[in-house]
Write an enzyme that holds these catalytic residues in place. Structure first.
Site, PDB file in Angstrom:
ATOM      1  N   SER A   1       0.852  -1.185   0.000  1.00  0.00           N
ATOM      2  CA  SER A   1       0.000   0.000   0.000  1.00  0.00           C
ATOM      3  C   SER A   1       0.887   1.233   0.000  1.00  0.00           C
ATOM      4  CB  SER A   1      -0.893   0.030   1.243  1.00  0.00           C
ATOM      5  OG  SER A   1      -1.532   1.297   1.391  1.00  0.00           O
TER       6      SER A   1
ATOM      7  N   TYR B   1      -1.696   0.139  10.402  1.00  0.00           N
ATOM      8  CA  TYR B   1      -1.898  -0.381   9.040  1.00  0.00           C
ATOM      9  C   TYR B   1      -0.709  -0.014   8.157  1.00  0.00           C
ATOM     10  CZ  TYR B   1      -3.567  -0.898   4.295  1.00  0.00           C
ATOM     11  OH  TYR B   1      -3.676  -1.253   2.960  1.00  0.00           O
TER      12      TYR B   1
END
Length: 262
Positions: free
Chosen positions: A142, A155
């Site tokens: 990501s 995250y």
């Protein structure tokens, strides 16, 4: 260096929806056998009906369970037993608050899925690839690994792990002919936001207001492109995001919609 045979299967984790389902469809369109691994067996069965039993084999297992992953792959039908491609896609984000208000249970779920899940599947598949002398591991990371944003704390850290693991795998596999790629998407509209907000549709939709996000198919196209490069070419890292996204989540903390922030 050996090319991956067309008959060699691709194992795609998190295949029941989003990026995983789109990647499975894209690879199957190229007549490559696909093993779809996910927890939701009903979703996997629907995908098998869509793709066809000759090209899609569902495996209902949780990537966090290393023993279950290994056992499932040991029991594959012959047509799917040779795994030449691993797409570590299974992952999630839970919660969106600053670290001082976050729930430790959410952290644990992200670490177990985004980190341990990738390790478990890689450990199960890598010996097969090394024995065959060919293979390509694609890890879904990501842009959160590089660009911090409000509430992206743990995250983002798990995705930084995925990026660094990919680079170190590439180093460890020097001379084997195996390739490793990390694909890092930006804002994409899938079920990802719904999971983050525990099914709250309003908060999930607010995240994409005034923005045309990436689709699951956009990300699948990037994965397929990396896999399609000549065997002497390794795409180490590919980063993609919506044209309207200005890194992070594209807005400052003060501009984050209230429905997203709370």
């Amino acid at each position: 260096m050996k090319s991956i045979p067309q008959a060699s299967a691709a194992l795609v984790t998190g295949a029941s929806s989003g990026f995983g389902a789109a990647i499975a469809r894209s690879l199957a369109k190229e007549s490559r056998p696909v093993i779809g691994l996910a927890r939701r067996s009903a979703r996997l069965e629907q995908l098998r009906e869509e793709i066809g039993v000759d090209l899609f084999h569902p495996v209902a297992v949780d990537v966090r369970d290393a023993d279950a992953v290994a056992a499932a792959l040991d029991g594959l039908p012959e047509r799917f037993a040779d795994i030449g491609i691993l797409v570590n896609n299974a992952g999630l984000s839970k919660g969106f608050g600053p670290v001082q208000h976050a729930a430790s249970a959410d952290w644990q779920e992200m670490v177990e899925t985004n980190i341990n899940g990738v390790l478990n599947c890689t450990r199960a598949v890598l010996p097969r690839m090394l024995a065959a002398g060919y293979g390509h591991i694609v890890n879904l990371g990501s842009i959160a690994a590089s660009y911090p944003y409000l509430g992206g704390n743990v995250y983002g850290a798990t995705k930084a792990f995925v990026r660094q693991l990919s680079l170190n795998l590439r180093t460890d596999l020097d001379g084997t002919g195996l390739r490793v790629t990390c694909v890092e998407p930006g804002m994409a509209e899938t079920e990802f936001a719904l999971v983050r907000y525990d099914g709250d549709q309003d908060r999930a939709r607010a995240l994409y207001e005034n923005l045309t996000p990436l689709s699951a198919e956009d990300v699948a196209n990037a994965v397929v492109w990396c896999l399609a490069q000549p065997v002497h070419v390794n795409v180490n890292l590919i980063e993609l995001m919506p044209t309207q996204q200005l890194f992070g989540l594209g807005f400052s903390g003060a501009a984050v919609p209230e429905k997203v922030r709370k």
